[in-house]
Design an enzyme around this catalytic site. Structure first.
Site, PDB file in Angstrom:
ATOM      1  N   ASP A  49       0.835  -1.199   0.000  1.00 30.46           N
ATOM      2  CA  ASP A  49       0.000   0.000   0.000  1.00 30.46           C
ATOM      3  C   ASP A  49       0.875   1.256   0.000  1.00 30.46           C
ATOM      4  OD1 ASP A  49      -2.673   1.402   0.469  1.00 30.46           O
ATOM      5  OD2 ASP A  49      -1.549   2.048   2.226  1.00 30.46           O
ATOM      6  N   GLU A 121      -1.895  -5.597  -3.604  1.00 31.88           N
ATOM      7  CA  GLU A 121      -0.940  -4.758  -2.877  1.00 31.88           C
ATOM      8  C   GLU A 121       0.216  -5.598  -2.341  1.00 31.88           C
ATOM      9  OE1 GLU A 121      -3.708  -1.066  -1.272  1.00 31.88           O
ATOM     10  OE2 GLU A 121      -3.529  -2.859  -0.026  1.00 31.88           O
TER      11      GLU A 121
END
Length: 228
Positions: A49, A121
Site C-alpha cells: 500500500d 498490494e
C-alpha cells in the site's frame, strides 16, 4: 498450487526469491488452517500500500504539473481505490494463484473485492522486496496509465490544454490574475481571471489558486469551442 511461472509471465516479472511471491499469495484463511507456521500476506499488503502510494503520487505529480493537491488526491483515490485494485487483480487473473483455506472460495466472482485488493498490494510489495522500486514501478504504472486513459475526461488538465492552444500563435499572450479571495485562512475561496491579450476569457473560483486557474482555463476552452 497453480503454476507460478504462469503468473510471472502475466506480470512480466520473474522472482529471484519465490518465497516472497508465495507469501504475497497466501491468504490468512490458509495460514490459520495449517499446523506449521505460514505467513499470510497481511504484512506485505501494508508495505505494498505504501509503495503504491509513492508510485501513484509521483506519477500524477509529473503527469499533471498544474493540478493542485486536492485535485491530485482526488485522482489518486480513483486510481487506487478498492474497485480499481480489484479490477487490476482480475485483469491478471490473480485469483487463480491465491493460496486460500478450504472454506474460502477461489472463484473471483465470489471473492470479496478486498481479498483481491489486498493480494494485489501484497504482490506489489513482493516485487519491490525482490527487485526494488524500479521493478515495482514497471509493474504498477501500466495499470495506472490505463486507468487514467479510461477516466481522462475526469482527470483533464485544462491549463496545459489551454496553454498548448494559446502558444500556437506567438502573438497571443495570456496570464492568470488573482482578483479576489474570501473567507478565513483555513477555508479560503480564491477568484482567478484568465486574460488572453486584453480580454478576459475565463473566470474561476475554488478553494485553491491552482483550482481556480483550472476552472478559468476550462471556461476559456469552452468559449473557444473546444470539446471538453
Amino acid at each position: 498450487m497453480a503454476d507460478l511461472t504462469l503468473l510471472e509471465s502475466k506480470i512480466k516479472y520473474t522472482f529471484k526469491n519465490r518465497a516472497l511471491l508465495t507469501e504475497a499469495l497466501t491468504h490468512s484463511s490458509y495460514s490459520h488452517e495449517v499446523k506449521h507456521k505460514v505467513r499470510c500476506n497481511e504484512r506485505m499488503e501494508f508495505l505494498g500500500d505504501a509503495v503504491l502510494s509513492i508510485i501513484s503520487a509521483e506519477y500524477l505529480y509529473t503527469r499533471y504539473p498544474n493540478n493542485d493537491e486536492g485535485s491530485l488526491t482526488k485522482i489518486r483515490s480513483s486510481l487506487v481505490c478498492t474497485e480499481a485494485l480489484f479490477e487490476y487483480a482480475k485483469s491478471i487473473e490473480l485469483y487463480r494463484f491465491l493460496i486460500m483455506g478450504k472454506g474460502a472460495s477461489q472463484k473471483h466472482d465470489e471473492m470479496k473485492p478486498t481479498v483481491l485488493e489486498n493480494a494485489f498490494e501484497a504482490l506489489i510489495a513482493a516485487i519491490y522486496l525482490d527487485g526494488g522500486m524500479k521493478s515495482a514501478e514497471a509493474f504498477v504504472l501500466p495499470f495506472l496509465k490505463s486507468e487514467v486513459v479510461i477516466h481522462k475526461s475526469t482527470f483533464r488538465d485544462y491549463k496545459s490544454q489551454f496553454q498548448i492552444i494559446a502558444q500556437q500563435n506567438p502573438d497571443e499572450h495570456f496570464q492568470y490574475k488573482l482578483v479576489g479571495e474570501t473567507g478565513p485562512d483555513h477555508d479560503k475561496t480564491y477568484v482567478v481571471e484568465l486574460w488572453l491579450n486584453s480580454n478576459i476569457v475565463g473566470r474561476g473560483e475554488a478553494s485553491s489558486k491552482k483550482g481556480a486557474e483550472q476552472e478559468a482555463a476550462r471556461q476559456a476552452l469552452e468559449l473557444m469551442g473546444v470539446e471538453l
